[in-house]
Motif scaffolding. Structure first.
Motif, PDB file in Angstrom:
ATOM      1  N   SER A 147       0.859  -1.179   0.000  1.00  0.00           N
ATOM      2  CA  SER A 147       0.000   0.000   0.000  1.00  0.00           C
ATOM      3  C   SER A 147       0.903   1.240   0.000  1.00  0.00           C
ATOM      4  CB  SER A 147      -0.859  -0.059   1.267  1.00  0.00           C
ATOM      5  OG  SER A 147      -1.925   0.820   1.155  1.00  0.00           O
TER       6      SER A 147
ATOM      7  N   PHE B 271      -4.531   4.469  -2.996  1.00  0.00           N
ATOM      8  CA  PHE B 271      -5.888   5.010  -2.857  1.00  0.00           C
ATOM      9  C   PHE B 271      -5.800   6.493  -3.212  1.00  0.00           C
ATOM     10  CE2 PHE B 271      -5.711   1.278  -0.288  1.00  0.00           C
ATOM     11  CZ  PHE B 271      -6.970   0.692  -0.386  1.00  0.00           C
TER      12      PHE B 271
ATOM     13  N   LEU C 227     -10.656  -1.933  -0.425  1.00  0.00           N
ATOM     14  CA  LEU C 227     -10.023  -3.217  -0.098  1.00  0.00           C
ATOM     15  C   LEU C 227     -10.997  -4.369  -0.332  1.00  0.00           C
ATOM     16  CD1 LEU C 227      -8.048  -2.079   3.053  1.00  0.00           C
ATOM     17  CD2 LEU C 227      -7.056  -2.857   0.889  1.00  0.00           C
TER      18      LEU C 227
ATOM     19  N   ILE D  98      -0.964  -7.440   3.137  1.00  0.00           N
ATOM     20  CA  ILE D  98      -0.667  -6.109   2.580  1.00  0.00           C
ATOM     21  C   ILE D  98       0.416  -5.450   3.435  1.00  0.00           C
ATOM     22  CG2 ILE D  98      -1.622  -3.842   1.961  1.00  0.00           C
ATOM     23  CD1 ILE D  98      -4.325  -5.131   1.624  1.00  0.00           C
TER      24      ILE D  98
ATOM     25  N   LEU E 215       2.342  -2.334   4.859  1.00  0.00           N
ATOM     26  CA  LEU E 215       2.019  -0.937   5.161  1.00  0.00           C
ATOM     27  C   LEU E 215       3.212  -0.245   5.834  1.00  0.00           C
ATOM     28  CD1 LEU E 215      -1.327  -2.064   6.493  1.00  0.00           C
ATOM     29  CD2 LEU E 215      -1.268   0.009   5.129  1.00  0.00           C
TER      30      LEU E 215
ATOM     31  N   THR F 250      -2.874   5.088  13.930  1.00  0.00           N
ATOM     32  CA  THR F 250      -3.460   3.817  13.490  1.00  0.00           C
ATOM     33  C   THR F 250      -2.623   2.599  13.926  1.00  0.00           C
ATOM     34  OG1 THR F 250      -2.291   3.941  11.412  1.00  0.00           O
ATOM     35  CG2 THR F 250      -4.496   4.858  11.439  1.00  0.00           C
TER      36      THR F 250
ATOM     37  N   SER G  78      -6.272  -7.886   9.762  1.00  0.00           N
ATOM     38  CA  SER G  78      -7.103  -6.685   9.629  1.00  0.00           C
ATOM     39  C   SER G  78      -8.163  -6.686  10.732  1.00  0.00           C
ATOM     40  CB  SER G  78      -7.752  -6.651   8.242  1.00  0.00           C
ATOM     41  OG  SER G  78      -8.420  -7.867   7.991  1.00  0.00           O
ATOM     42  N   SER G  79      -8.691  -5.504  11.028  1.00  0.00           N
ATOM     43  CA  SER G  79      -9.628  -5.370  12.161  1.00  0.00           C
ATOM     44  C   SER G  79     -10.960  -6.047  11.850  1.00  0.00           C
ATOM     45  CB  SER G  79      -9.925  -3.903  12.435  1.00  0.00           C
ATOM     46  OG  SER G  79      -8.787  -3.143  12.408  1.00  0.00           O
TER      47      SER G  79
ATOM     48  N   TRP H  62     -13.402  -5.423   8.764  1.00  0.00           N
ATOM     49  CA  TRP H  62     -12.640  -5.150   7.539  1.00  0.00           C
ATOM     50  C   TRP H  62     -12.506  -6.468   6.770  1.00  0.00           C
ATOM     51  CZ3 TRP H  62      -9.809  -0.552   5.964  1.00  0.00           C
ATOM     52  CH2 TRP H  62     -10.130   0.559   6.738  1.00  0.00           C
TER      53      TRP H  62
ATOM     54  N   PHE I 167      -7.390  -9.895   5.751  1.00  0.00           N
ATOM     55  CA  PHE I 167      -6.026  -9.960   5.189  1.00  0.00           C
ATOM     56  C   PHE I 167      -5.059  -9.711   6.336  1.00  0.00           C
ATOM     57  CE2 PHE I 167      -7.584  -5.621   4.768  1.00  0.00           C
ATOM     58  CZ  PHE I 167      -6.540  -4.842   5.265  1.00  0.00           C
TER      59      PHE I 167
ATOM     60  N   ARG J  17      -2.115  -7.550   7.881  1.00  0.00           N
ATOM     61  CA  ARG J  17      -1.368  -6.293   7.723  1.00  0.00           C
ATOM     62  C   ARG J  17       0.083  -6.580   8.109  1.00  0.00           C
ATOM     63  NH1 ARG J  17      -5.043  -2.297  11.236  1.00  0.00           N
ATOM     64  NH2 ARG J  17      -5.422  -4.239  12.357  1.00  0.00           N
TER      65      ARG J  17
ATOM     66  N   ARG K 213       3.738  15.088  13.868  1.00  0.00           N
ATOM     67  CA  ARG K 213       2.376  15.393  13.410  1.00  0.00           C
ATOM     68  C   ARG K 213       1.904  16.785  13.816  1.00  0.00           C
ATOM     69  NH1 ARG K 213      -0.335  10.806  11.547  1.00  0.00           N
ATOM     70  NH2 ARG K 213      -2.356  11.696  12.038  1.00  0.00           N
TER      71      ARG K 213
ATOM     72  N   ARG L 121      -0.314  18.577  11.473  1.00  0.00           N
ATOM     73  CA  ARG L 121      -1.642  18.029  11.152  1.00  0.00           C
ATOM     74  C   ARG L 121      -2.686  18.848  11.902  1.00  0.00           C
ATOM     75  NH1 ARG L 121      -2.570  13.006   8.935  1.00  0.00           N
ATOM     76  NH2 ARG L 121      -0.684  12.181   7.988  1.00  0.00           N
TER      77      ARG L 121
HETATM   78  C1  LIG Z   1      -4.085  -1.143   3.078  1.00  0.00           C
HETATM   79  C2  LIG Z   1      -4.817  -0.580   4.260  1.00  0.00           C
HETATM   80  C3  LIG Z   1      -5.315  -1.440   5.231  1.00  0.00           C
HETATM   81  C4  LIG Z   1      -6.014  -0.943   6.325  1.00  0.00           C
HETATM   82  N1  LIG Z   1      -6.495  -1.807   7.261  1.00  0.00           N
HETATM   83  C5  LIG Z   1      -7.193  -1.330   8.314  1.00  0.00           C
HETATM   84  C6  LIG Z   1      -7.694  -2.195   9.321  1.00  0.00           C
HETATM   85  O1  LIG Z   1      -7.535  -3.394   9.275  1.00  0.00           O
HETATM   86  N2  LIG Z   1      -8.385  -1.641  10.343  1.00  0.00           N
HETATM   87  C7  LIG Z   1      -8.595  -0.292  10.444  1.00  0.00           C
HETATM   88  O2  LIG Z   1      -9.227   0.147  11.404  1.00  0.00           O
HETATM   89  N3  LIG Z   1      -8.109   0.556   9.529  1.00  0.00           N
HETATM   90  C8  LIG Z   1      -7.416   0.071   8.455  1.00  0.00           C
HETATM   91  N4  LIG Z   1      -6.926   0.933   7.520  1.00  0.00           N
HETATM   92  C9  LIG Z   1      -7.163   2.372   7.670  1.00  0.00           C
HETATM   93  C10 LIG Z   1      -6.004   3.030   8.410  1.00  0.00           C
HETATM   94  O3  LIG Z   1      -5.864   2.471   9.694  1.00  0.00           O
HETATM   95  C11 LIG Z   1      -6.193   4.529   8.578  1.00  0.00           C
HETATM   96  O4  LIG Z   1      -7.489   4.804   8.966  1.00  0.00           O
HETATM   97  C12 LIG Z   1      -5.865   5.211   7.320  1.00  0.00           C
HETATM   98  O5  LIG Z   1      -4.519   4.925   6.982  1.00  0.00           O
HETATM   99  C13 LIG Z   1      -6.109   6.711   7.384  1.00  0.00           C
HETATM  100  O6  LIG Z   1      -5.103   7.371   8.070  1.00  0.00           O
HETATM  101  P1  LIG Z   1      -5.135   8.944   8.158  1.00  0.00           P
HETATM  102  O7  LIG Z   1      -6.422   9.244   8.873  1.00  0.00           O
HETATM  103  O8  LIG Z   1      -3.916   9.302   8.960  1.00  0.00           O
HETATM  104  O9  LIG Z   1      -5.114   9.410   6.731  1.00  0.00           O
HETATM  105  C14 LIG Z   1      -6.220   0.453   6.433  1.00  0.00           C
HETATM  106  C15 LIG Z   1      -5.699   1.312   5.461  1.00  0.00           C
HETATM  107  C16 LIG Z   1      -5.006   0.814   4.385  1.00  0.00           C
HETATM  108  C17 LIG Z   1      -4.462   1.753   3.348  1.00  0.00           C
END
Ligand SMILES: Cc1cc2nc3c(=O)[nH]c(=O)nc-3n(C[C@H](O)[C@H](O)[C@H](O)COP(=O)(O)O)c2cc1C
Ligand SMILES: Nc1ncnc2c1ncn2[C@@H]1O[C@H](COP(=O)(O)OP(=O)(O)OP(=O)(O)O)[C@@H](O)[C@H]1O
Ligand SMILES: [Mg+2]
Length: 513
Positions: free
Chosen positions: A41, A87, A122, A134, A136, A144, A154-155, A158, A161, A163, A234, A237
């Motif tokens: 990713s 994305f 996803l 995946i 990351l 996160t 993954s949570s 979701w 997969f 992570r 951050r 941000r």
């Molecule tokens: C490939 C990928 C997998 C992710 N998997 C999960 C997940 O399993 N559980 C979850 O709560 N968020 C998941 N996320 C979302 C991220 O935790 C997070 O919300 C996202 O990177 C946004 O971050 P930002 O708010 O800093 O932009 C995933 C994001 C990506 C790109």
């Protein structure tokens, strides 16, 4: 492989360790999943740029090992096949977007652009492709990352997969050490003061990197790799309209006090000496005053010089009090393998982490003291887990330890402190560890004027020159009065001393060295 060579040839041992561990995680993933079942990713951010190059190196090493050619393959002989997902969002910075596309082109990445939110994207991806894992670029400290390990499913809610987070334990400085050591391209926004990049709606340059002086009245930003305290990654941000990036920082989410952190403002340090003997009065602390002078010489203000007992809770309490209200905390004393050497445990407690063996530090110690360790692991190599950065310098037999904004000095006398300080300054010139401010100018006047005569004019002078520190003291009750002026501007100090002699006609003033 150029990345592997660059890290191997570097003398940054911490980076080598981080790299080795990240490559190990990547190779574990390649052993568990086939190439078709993994994806990367990538979003053009610094962390995912690091991961891109680690994956290229990891894949190359994995392949070379399989073929059994000991890494002698030419880079071009192995095509990099890992599926890359991006994305894309309309609110991404154009610089991030173009960097992502250009990078994909330069490295021949098989990019899949997804224009849905993460979850929906996803779900669609996993329906269409057999992806099981995946990669990351998530790091500890990212919001996160909470609760994640290097391999985290993954949570709930979701799509299923794994992570894979190979750089989960990398610090902000590890990321920059890697990018700079490997001399790889990164998004241009990082050279313009952005330190962590979200969307155009919530990201501004980091105010801590702002330079504002007569030649840059509007303010200009130093590059991201010069941010001294990675905790503040951050700080940019924020909502765009609520906080001017160069000047007042309205709020810093990690708990640092709200205050002016602009380039012109003072940087403050606090010093903690750990030593029961200092409190018994049997040992005199000479390091504190020496460190105060050195901090002043680089334009920093010292807000407190505290002495605390060799006791974990006392050290932890003092560090907790100081770390959130100062830019940097220096602590010394209580470092070593003895029962009273509890400073590192106290620092760990202050940050709510445990101490754990640090392989890299252990190796330095082994070079220094051989195998004379206590127990089966060297207790001196137990460092605060997940927050420790080792500050290497060729002149130091053992690196200094930094935990967020706390620097632990192992000096036991002024000569050792001098060496450690010089090394810190040397490191600061390349990595911005300590921001070197204009040195503070000072002047001391000696006068035979009585306290009573001097009191009112001095109070008035303080009001007229709020930009200066004006203080007074006596070396003996009946001796002359010494008046101290301190500030950034020699001209203002001269004006204040002239104003003082006009206000106090009766006294004679002479300058003290
Ligand atoms: C490939 C990928 C997998 C992710 N998997 C999960 C997940 O399993 N559980 C979850 O709560 N968020 C998941 N996320 C979302 C991220 O935790 C997070 O919300 C996202 O990177 C946004 O971050 P930002 O708010 O800093 O932009 C995933 C994001 C990506 C790109
Ligand atoms: N839009 C996206 N497309 C693909 N992956 C993403 C996207 N946003 C986040 N990610 C993944 O989540 C990881 C963490 O994102 P994060 O924003 O913390 O790091 P970064 O963007 O690489 O660096 P920075 O902290 O400087 O923004 C990224 O490294 C990447 O793997
Ligand atoms: Mg980002």
């Amino acid at each position: 492989m150029e990345i592997d060579i660059a890290v191997r040839e570097s003398d940054d041992r911490r980076l080598k360790t981080k790299y080795k561990n990240a490559i190990y995680v990547i190779q574990r993933a390649f052993a568990l999943y086939s190439v078709d079942e993994v994806a990367f990713s990538f979003n053009g951010g610094k962390d995912s740029t690091v991961l891109l190059h680690l994956l290229r190196a990891g894949y190359y090493l994995h392949k070379a090992e399989k073929i059994g050619c000991n890494g002698d393959l030419m880079d071009g002989e192995i095509a990099y096949p890992i599926r890359t997902i991006y994305f894309e969002s309309a609110s991404a910075f154009p610089e991030i977007n173009s960097f992502t596309y250009e990078t994909a082109k330069s490295y021949g990445l098989q990019m899949e652009i997804i224009r849905l939110d993460f979850k929906a994207g996803l779900e669609a991806l996993l329906k269409a492709k057999p992806i099981r894992a995946i990669f990351l670029g998530v790091r500890i400290g990212d919001p996160t990352a909470v609760g994640q390990e290097q391999f985290s499913p993954s949570s709930p809610g979701w799509p299923p997969f794994m992570r894979v987070n190979p750089i989960l334990d990398w610090s902000y400085r590890d990321v920059w050490s890697f990018l700079l050591t490997c001399k790889v391209r990164y998004c241009s926004l990082y050279d313009e003061g952005y330190t962590s990049i979200g969307s155009v709606h919530d990201t501004v340059p980091n105010g801590l990197l702002c330079i504002r002086d007569s030649s840059n009245p509007e303010g200009k930003f130093r590059p991201a790799y010069l941010l001294a305290d990675g905790r503040l990654e951050r700080a940019g941000r924020v909502k765009k309209n609520s906080s001017p990036p160069c000047g007042q920082l309205a709020s810093v989410s990690n708990g640092l006090k709200s205050r002016d952190l602009s380039w012109h403002s003072m940087l403050t340090a606090s010093i903690i000496a750990v030593g029961d003997e200092i409190l018994f009065g049997t040992v005199e602390d000479k390091l504190g005053s020496s460190l105060c002078r050195r901090l002043h010489s680089i334009g920093w203000t010292v807000s407190q010089l505290a002495v605390t007992r060799n006791d974990i809770d006392s050290v932890a309490d003092e560090v907790v009090k100081r770390k959130s209200t100062n830019d940097m905390v220096f602590i010394y004393g209580g470092i070593g393998p003895l029962h009273s050497d509890v400073t590192l445990a106290g620092v760990a407690k202050a940050f709510g982490v445990r101490t754990a063996p640090d392989e890299e530090f252990e190796e330095y110690l082994r070079h220094l003291i051989g195998e004379k360790c206590t127990g089966d692991r060297n207790e001196m190599a137990q460092l605060p887990e997940g927050i420790t950065e080792l500050l290497h310098h060729e002149q130091l037999p053992v690196p200094l330890i930094k935990c967020h904004n706390v620097i632990i000095l192992s000096a036991t006398n002024v000569a050792e402190l001098d060496l450690q300080w010089d090394c810190l300054l040397d490191l600061s010139s390349s990595n911005g560890l300590l921001v070197l401010m204009e040195p503070l100018q000072s002047k001391r006047l000696c006068t035979n004027t009585s306290d009573v005569e001097a009191a009112q004019p001095l109070s008035k002078l303080c009001l007229e020159f709020p930009d200066l520190y004006i203080g007074a003291y006596r070396a003996s009750r009946n001796g002359p009065l010494i008046i101290t002026f301190q500030g950034k501007d020699q001209g203002r100090i001269a004006a204040a001393t002239a104003a003082l002699s006009e206000k106090v006609h009766t006294g004679q003033f002479s300058e003290v060295d």
